[in-house]
Every structure is written in structure tokens, then in C-alpha cells.
Design a protein around this motif. Structure first.
Motif, PDB file in Angstrom:
ATOM      1  N   SER A 177       0.810  -1.211   0.000  1.00 41.35           N
ATOM      2  CA  SER A 177       0.000   0.000   0.000  1.00 41.35           C
ATOM      3  C   SER A 177       0.844   1.261   0.000  1.00 41.35           C
ATOM      4  CB  SER A 177      -0.960   0.007   1.182  1.00 41.35           C
ATOM      5  OG  SER A 177      -0.266  -0.291   2.342  1.00 41.35           O
ATOM      6  N   ALA A 178       2.098   1.157   0.492  1.00 40.71           N
ATOM      7  CA  ALA A 178       2.941   2.342   0.453  1.00 40.71           C
ATOM      8  C   ALA A 178       3.273   2.720  -0.981  1.00 40.71           C
ATOM      9  CB  ALA A 178       4.220   2.118   1.245  1.00 40.71           C
ATOM     10  N   LEU A 179       3.281   1.728  -1.875  1.00 45.67           N
ATOM     11  CA  LEU A 179       3.607   2.022  -3.266  1.00 45.67           C
ATOM     12  C   LEU A 179       2.364   2.364  -4.075  1.00 45.67           C
ATOM     13  CD1 LEU A 179       6.136  -0.836  -3.924  1.00 45.67           C
ATOM     14  CD2 LEU A 179       6.625   1.566  -3.659  1.00 45.67           C
ATOM     15  N   GLN A 180       1.192   2.223  -3.433  1.00 42.97           N
ATOM     16  CA  GLN A 180      -0.014   2.231  -4.240  1.00 42.97           C
ATOM     17  C   GLN A 180      -0.559   3.630  -4.446  1.00 42.97           C
ATOM     18  OE1 GLN A 180      -2.818   0.036  -2.135  1.00 42.97           O
ATOM     19  NE2 GLN A 180      -4.533   0.456  -3.473  1.00 42.97           N
ATOM     20  N   PHE A 181      -0.378   4.490  -3.433  1.00 37.49           N
ATOM     21  CA  PHE A 181      -1.087   5.760  -3.468  1.00 37.49           C
ATOM     22  C   PHE A 181      -0.305   6.799  -4.233  1.00 37.49           C
ATOM     23  CE2 PHE A 181      -4.540   4.731  -0.921  1.00 37.49           C
ATOM     24  CZ  PHE A 181      -4.102   3.865   0.061  1.00 37.49           C
ATOM     25  N   PHE A 208       2.238  12.125   0.556  1.00 34.47           N
ATOM     26  CA  PHE A 208       2.244  12.190   2.016  1.00 34.47           C
ATOM     27  C   PHE A 208       1.755  10.875   2.609  1.00 34.47           C
ATOM     28  CE2 PHE A 208       2.177  13.902   6.097  1.00 34.47           C
ATOM     29  CZ  PHE A 208       0.988  13.579   6.701  1.00 34.47           C
ATOM     30  N   ARG A 209       0.667  10.329   2.014  1.00 30.06           N
ATOM     31  CA  ARG A 209       0.145   9.068   2.528  1.00 30.06           C
ATOM     32  C   ARG A 209       1.162   7.956   2.346  1.00 30.06           C
ATOM     33  NH1 ARG A 209      -5.871   7.561   0.816  1.00 30.06           N
ATOM     34  NH2 ARG A 209      -6.104   9.715   1.408  1.00 30.06           N
ATOM     35  N   ALA A 210       1.836   7.980   1.180  1.00 31.12           N
ATOM     36  CA  ALA A 210       2.824   6.931   0.928  1.00 31.12           C
ATOM     37  C   ALA A 210       3.958   6.999   1.940  1.00 31.12           C
ATOM     38  CB  ALA A 210       3.368   7.074  -0.497  1.00 31.12           C
ATOM     39  N   VAL A 211       4.400   8.226   2.276  1.00 33.91           N
ATOM     40  CA  VAL A 211       5.506   8.351   3.228  1.00 33.91           C
ATOM     41  C   VAL A 211       5.073   7.877   4.610  1.00 33.91           C
ATOM     42  CG1 VAL A 211       6.972   9.993   4.407  1.00 33.91           C
ATOM     43  CG2 VAL A 211       6.656  10.169   1.973  1.00 33.91           C
ATOM     44  N   VAL A 212       3.833   8.226   5.021  1.00 32.81           N
ATOM     45  CA  VAL A 212       3.374   7.794   6.346  1.00 32.81           C
ATOM     46  C   VAL A 212       3.316   6.272   6.413  1.00 32.81           C
ATOM     47  CG1 VAL A 212       1.394   7.796   7.873  1.00 32.81           C
ATOM     48  CG2 VAL A 212       2.143   9.904   6.848  1.00 32.81           C
ATOM     49  N   LEU A 213       2.847   5.651   5.324  1.00 35.19           N
ATOM     50  CA  LEU A 213       2.812   4.191   5.305  1.00 35.19           C
ATOM     51  C   LEU A 213       4.224   3.622   5.340  1.00 35.19           C
ATOM     52  CD1 LEU A 213      -0.071   3.641   2.816  1.00 35.19           C
ATOM     53  CD2 LEU A 213      -0.015   2.997   5.183  1.00 35.19           C
ATOM     54  N   TYR A 214       5.155   4.307   4.673  1.00 39.31           N
ATOM     55  CA  TYR A 214       6.538   3.841   4.707  1.00 39.31           C
ATOM     56  C   TYR A 214       7.093   3.891   6.118  1.00 39.31           C
ATOM     57  CZ  TYR A 214      11.563   4.035   4.223  1.00 39.31           C
ATOM     58  OH  TYR A 214      12.892   3.821   4.386  1.00 39.31           O
ATOM     59  N   ILE A 215       6.764   4.953   6.871  1.00 42.48           N
ATOM     60  CA  ILE A 215       7.254   5.056   8.252  1.00 42.48           C
ATOM     61  C   ILE A 215       6.663   3.926   9.101  1.00 42.48           C
ATOM     62  CG2 ILE A 215       7.238   6.498  10.300  1.00 42.48           C
ATOM     63  CD1 ILE A 215       7.269   8.912   8.567  1.00 42.48           C
ATOM     64  N   ALA A 216       5.365   3.653   8.892  1.00 40.00           N
ATOM     65  CA  ALA A 216       4.756   2.544   9.630  1.00 40.00           C
ATOM     66  C   ALA A 216       5.435   1.226   9.264  1.00 40.00           C
ATOM     67  CB  ALA A 216       3.261   2.480   9.319  1.00 40.00           C
ATOM     68  N   LEU A 272      13.190  12.789   6.230  1.00 42.34           N
ATOM     69  CA  LEU A 272      13.695  13.247   4.940  1.00 42.34           C
ATOM     70  C   LEU A 272      12.658  13.059   3.833  1.00 42.34           C
ATOM     71  CD1 LEU A 272      17.369  11.979   5.004  1.00 42.34           C
ATOM     72  CD2 LEU A 272      16.589  14.319   5.065  1.00 42.34           C
ATOM     73  N   PHE A 273      11.954  11.901   3.872  1.00 41.08           N
ATOM     74  CA  PHE A 273      10.937  11.654   2.860  1.00 41.08           C
ATOM     75  C   PHE A 273       9.785  12.648   2.972  1.00 41.08           C
ATOM     76  CE2 PHE A 273      12.407   8.586   0.282  1.00 41.08           C
ATOM     77  CZ  PHE A 273      12.532   7.302   0.773  1.00 41.08           C
ATOM     78  N   LEU A 274       9.405  13.018   4.199  1.00 43.70           N
ATOM     79  CA  LEU A 274       8.326  13.982   4.357  1.00 43.70           C
ATOM     80  C   LEU A 274       8.716  15.319   3.746  1.00 43.70           C
ATOM     81  CD1 LEU A 274       6.966  13.311   7.912  1.00 43.70           C
ATOM     82  CD2 LEU A 274       5.772  13.047   5.780  1.00 43.70           C
ATOM     83  N   ASP A 275       9.975  15.724   3.966  1.00 46.05           N
ATOM     84  CA  ASP A 275      10.439  16.954   3.341  1.00 46.05           C
ATOM     85  C   ASP A 275      10.384  16.847   1.825  1.00 46.05           C
ATOM     86  OD1 ASP A 275      13.033  18.280   5.526  1.00 46.05           O
ATOM     87  OD2 ASP A 275      10.881  18.648   5.344  1.00 46.05           O
ATOM     88  N   ALA A 276      10.855  15.708   1.300  1.00 46.07           N
ATOM     89  CA  ALA A 276      10.866  15.534  -0.148  1.00 46.07           C
ATOM     90  C   ALA A 276       9.443  15.524  -0.695  1.00 46.07           C
ATOM     91  CB  ALA A 276      11.571  14.223  -0.509  1.00 46.07           C
ATOM     92  N   ALA A 277       8.509  14.895   0.045  1.00 47.17           N
ATOM     93  CA  ALA A 277       7.126  14.829  -0.433  1.00 47.17           C
ATOM     94  C   ALA A 277       6.526  16.225  -0.504  1.00 47.17           C
ATOM     95  CB  ALA A 277       6.301  13.942   0.487  1.00 47.17           C
ATOM     96  N   ARG A 278       6.842  17.051   0.481  1.00 43.13           N
ATOM     97  CA  ARG A 278       6.314  18.405   0.468  1.00 43.13           C
ATOM     98  C   ARG A 278       6.831  19.181  -0.730  1.00 43.13           C
ATOM     99  NH1 ARG A 278       8.740  21.592   4.939  1.00 43.13           N
ATOM    100  NH2 ARG A 278      10.474  21.388   3.535  1.00 43.13           N
ATOM    101  N   ASP A 279       8.138  19.017  -1.038  1.00 40.80           N
ATOM    102  CA  ASP A 279       8.689  19.753  -2.166  1.00 40.80           C
ATOM    103  C   ASP A 279       8.190  19.203  -3.490  1.00 40.80           C
ATOM    104  OD1 ASP A 279      11.895  20.231  -0.554  1.00 40.80           O
ATOM    105  OD2 ASP A 279      10.057  21.426  -0.543  1.00 40.80           O
ATOM    106  N   LEU A 280       7.957  17.890  -3.540  1.00 45.65           N
ATOM    107  CA  LEU A 280       7.560  17.299  -4.814  1.00 45.65           C
ATOM    108  C   LEU A 280       6.104  17.562  -5.136  1.00 45.65           C
ATOM    109  CD1 LEU A 280       9.323  13.876  -4.873  1.00 45.65           C
ATOM    110  CD2 LEU A 280       9.654  15.778  -6.409  1.00 45.65           C
ATOM    111  N   LYS A 281       5.312  17.948  -4.136  1.00 47.94           N
ATOM    112  CA  LYS A 281       3.896  18.185  -4.417  1.00 47.94           C
ATOM    113  C   LYS A 281       3.726  19.263  -5.460  1.00 47.94           C
ATOM    114  CE  LYS A 281       1.132  16.697  -0.690  1.00 47.94           C
ATOM    115  NZ  LYS A 281       0.968  16.820   0.696  1.00 47.94           N
ATOM    116  N   ARG A 282       4.671  20.203  -5.460  1.00 49.62           N
ATOM    117  CA  ARG A 282       4.505  21.302  -6.404  1.00 49.62           C
ATOM    118  C   ARG A 282       5.019  20.929  -7.778  1.00 49.62           C
ATOM    119  NH1 ARG A 282       8.053  24.217  -3.192  1.00 49.62           N
ATOM    120  NH2 ARG A 282       7.424  23.922  -1.049  1.00 49.62           N
TER     121      ARG A 282
END
Lengths: 93, 312
Positions: free
Chosen positions: B20-24, B28-36, B68-78
């Protein structure tokens, strides 16, 4: 007695997870998450304290305190960010 | 039997979380699943009786990498939305993945009966443990028997830190500003929490480094906690890393590599084999090298996180 406390803690966690999945809104979900999960953690720690020795008890209390601090702060931050996003969304209407 | 059921549930959750981490598409959701996923992996490691790996996985894999992934996800959203690749490619890649997974599973099933009976390297490590200077076999292997590998790993971390600084064009750490550029103002609650937790994380990291000599712990685990302390000090929002100057940082980051270099030169000059510990001083020297490594690992992880922050 320990098993009873652990079972109560597990049911609180379960209830909190159901709340996170079913509540409609971020802020409602935060209520379910932090309140139920923290209570659940308290019961689980109480149940484990009955089985642990002295250093284990100290470690469990430390874990409980740190977890409370972390979840309280992150709950506040998420709530603040959600409010900001809503206010921005209303302003731009 | 209860343990078997627990392990089965854990393993199936791991697979499900990985899927599921690869699915969404929502990063942000993918990173949270990755942390879990990282946290469950740490549980799996402790079920396999590998507490050192579990500590490192929880701290580095779930903690620092997650941040680090959360930071990257925030920057990649744009960034622009990417198109999904065509069906043919997806089929070919999933077929390749299935073949590799099947091959690995067959190989594991093939060697599993033999590996369950053999002890691996435990016997050989146990024989040499008394001369190693520490009583924890994992630390002995990392810092003594295979210390050359550890030295090279520290070099890899140094290269990663330098590339990160160059990539983000942030040679000046003093340009770091508050950690919340998009919100309305400073975060006093977060700053208060970070003020309380940073010394705790520093103390816990130092404890783990020293405990590595006799129990699970060691340079990498302690260094990961020191890195977490650095991340916490950045979250206070004052744009400073432990209130230290930039020059001091870059010099502490090389401490690990330099310590190993000095040690190897020292052993070479004295006439022993390079990186061979003198028998009486093995424990003390190993601890010194561990402290230097932990400091450089902690600083490297903090700088990796800091360089990704937006500046100004």
C-alpha cells in the motif's frame, strides 16, 4: 489482572482505530486518535507494570511519558495546520 | 503457537504495508505508510533476535529517513504530475518482480533446513570474543573484526553529506531559517517539546554508544539517536543546529573517518597489522573509535536533514 488491563488497553486501541477510519473530519479523527490511543497506552503500560521488575517499570513509565508528550504535541500541530488550511480556504472563496 | 501466529500476522502486515505504500499517488500518505512499515520492520528484527538491527532500523529507517521523505514529499507536491507508464511496461516489470521473488523464495526454502541447524559465524566470533575488547558480538564484528568495512561506511556517509550540501546549494548552514516557512508563525509548542526532548535524545544516544560494548547498541544506533537530537534542535525553529557554528560541524562530521585514519596509521607505525588492536588497549581504543563514529554519524544525519530545509 495484568491480562485484564492489557485487554482493556487493546480494546481502547481498537476503538481509536475505528474512530480514525470512520470519522468524517481531520479534527474528529484527532480526538479519537489521541484520546483513545493514550488511554489505551496507559492501560497497556499498567498491565505490563504488573509483570515487570523495577528497571522495567521505570522504562515503561518513561516510554509512557515520552509517548504522551509526542502524541500531544503532534495532535496540536496537526490541528493547528488543519485550522490554517481551512482559514486559507475560506479566505480565498 | 501464539508466537507463530504473531509472526504470521506481522509478516502479512509487512507485505500489505509495503504494497500500500507504493499504491497511493498522494505522496504524504505513501511516506506515512513507509514510516509505519519501518516500525513494523523493526518489530520483525527484534522477533528475529537482532536488537541492534532493530534499533538501527527504528531510528534511521523509520525516523530520520521518514523525516527526509516527508520533506521531499512536500517539495515534490509542487512538481508536475507524472504519467503512468504503459501497460506493456508495467506487465513486464511485474513479471520480472514475480520471477525474482519466486527465485529468492525457492532459494530460501532450499537452504532453510541446513541454515536452521548450522550456527553461522556465531561459533567463530565467540572464540575470538575474549580478545575483541567488548563482550557484545555484534559490536565486536562491526568495530573490530570488520572495522575496515565500518571505516568505508563512514566514508560513504561523508560523501552523502557532501553531495547533499552541494545539491541543495547550502554550504552556509547559517542561512537556515525557521522550520515552518508556510505557517503563520513560530510554533511555541513544538519549540518547547524540542527543548525538552533534545537533551533526552542526546543522553539516550550517548548511553547507547557506551552500552554497545556489553549489550545491544553501538556507534550506529547511538549516532542515529544523536542525529534525531539534531533534527529536534532544528525543529525549534531558530535555524541553528545545537547552537554551533558551521565550521565546527563540518569538522565533527569527518571525526569518524579521521579517527580510523589515525588509528590505522598508528597501528601501522607501531609495527602491527593495520587496524589491528593491541590486546590490552582493545576495549578503550574501540570505545574511542565508537564515540568518534557516533558523533560523525549524528552530525551527518542532522546535516542531511538540515540541508533539505528551505532556506530564507
Amino acid at each position: 489482572m495484568s491480562a485484564v488491563l492489557l485487554g482493556i488497553g487493546a480494546s481502547f486501541f481498537f476503538a481509536g482505530t475505528v474512530g480514525v477510519l470512520r470519522f468524517p473530519d481531520t479534527l474528529c479523527r484527532l480526538h479519537a486518535l489521541t484520546k483513545a490511543d493514550n488511554l489505551g497506552l496507559g492501560f497497556v503500560v499498567a498491565g505490563l507494570v504488573l509483570r515487570a521488575d523495577a528497571p522495567g517499570t521505570a522504562e515503561l513509565f518513561l516510554i509512557w511519558t515520552l509517548s504522551l508528550l509526542a502524541s500531544g504535541t503532534s495532535c496540536y500541530l496537526i490541528a493547528r495546520r488543519t485550522l490554517e488550511e481551512r482559514t486559507d480556504a475560506r479566505r480565498s472563496l | 503457537m501464539l508466537e507463530g501466529a504473531f509472526d504470521l500476522v506481522l509478516a502479512s502486515f509487512l507485505v500489505a504495508l509495503g504494497r500500500s505504500a507504493l499504491q497511493f499517488e498522494d505522496l504524504f500518505r505513501a511516506v506515512v505508510l513507509y514510516i509505519a512499515y519501518g516500525l513494523l520492520m523493526a518489530l520483525a528484527w527484534s522477533r528475529l533476535s537482532a536488537p541492534d538491527v532493530a534499533l538501527a532500523e527504528a531510528a534511521i529507517g523509520a525516523g530520520v529517513t521518514g523525516a527526509l521523505f516527508l520533506d521531499a514529499a512536500r517539495d515534490l507536491k509542487r512538481a508536475a504530475k507524472e504519467r503512468k507508464p504503459r501497460v506493456g511496461w508495467r506487465f513486464a516489470i511485474s513479471l520480472l518482480g514475480a520471477v525474482v521473488a519466486a527465485g529468492i523464495s525457492l532459494a530460501l526454502i532450499g537452504i532453510l533446513p541446513e541454515s536452521a541447524e548450522s550456527e553461522g559465524l556465531t561459533a567463530r566470533v565467540g572464540q575470538s570474543l575474549s580478545e575483541a575488547g567488548v563482550s557484545q558480538p555484534v559490536t565486536a564484528v562491526i568495530m573490530n573484526f570488520r572495522s575496515f568495512d565500518t571505516w568505508l561506511e563512514l566514508l560513504v556517509l561523508l560523501v552523502a553529506m557532501s553531495s547533499s550540501l552541494v545539491f541543495h546549494r547550502t554550504f552556509r548552514l547559517h542561512t537556515l531559517r525557521s522550520s515552518w516557512p508556510h505557517s503563520s508563525g513560530p510554533e511555541p509548542v513544538l519549540a518547547a517539546l524540542a527543548n525538552v526532548l533534545t537533551p533526552c535524545a542526546l543522553a539516550a544516544g550517548a548511553y547507547l554508544v557506551f552500552r554497545g560494548s556489553s549489550g545491544p547498541g553501538g556507534a550506529f544506533q547511538g549516532g542515529a539517536l544523536l542525529g534525531a537530537a539534531g533534527v529536534l534542535s532544528l525543529l525549534r525553529g531558530r535555524g541553528e543546529l545545537f547552537r554551533l557554528r558551521q565550521r565546527f560541524f563540518l569538522s565533527t562530521a569527518v571525526a569518524g573517518v579521521v579517527a580510523f585514519l589515525v588509528f590505522s596509521l598508528g597501528t601501522g607505525l607501531v609495527g602491527r597489522a593495520v587496524l589491528e588492536y593491541p590486546p590490552g588497549l582493545a576495549g578503550t581504543l574501540l570505545l574511542a573509535l565508537e564515540v568518534a563514529s557516533a558523533v560523525s554519524i549524528g552530525v551527518t544525519l542532522s546535516v542531511l536533514f538540515a540541508a533539505a530545509r528551505p532556506s530564507g
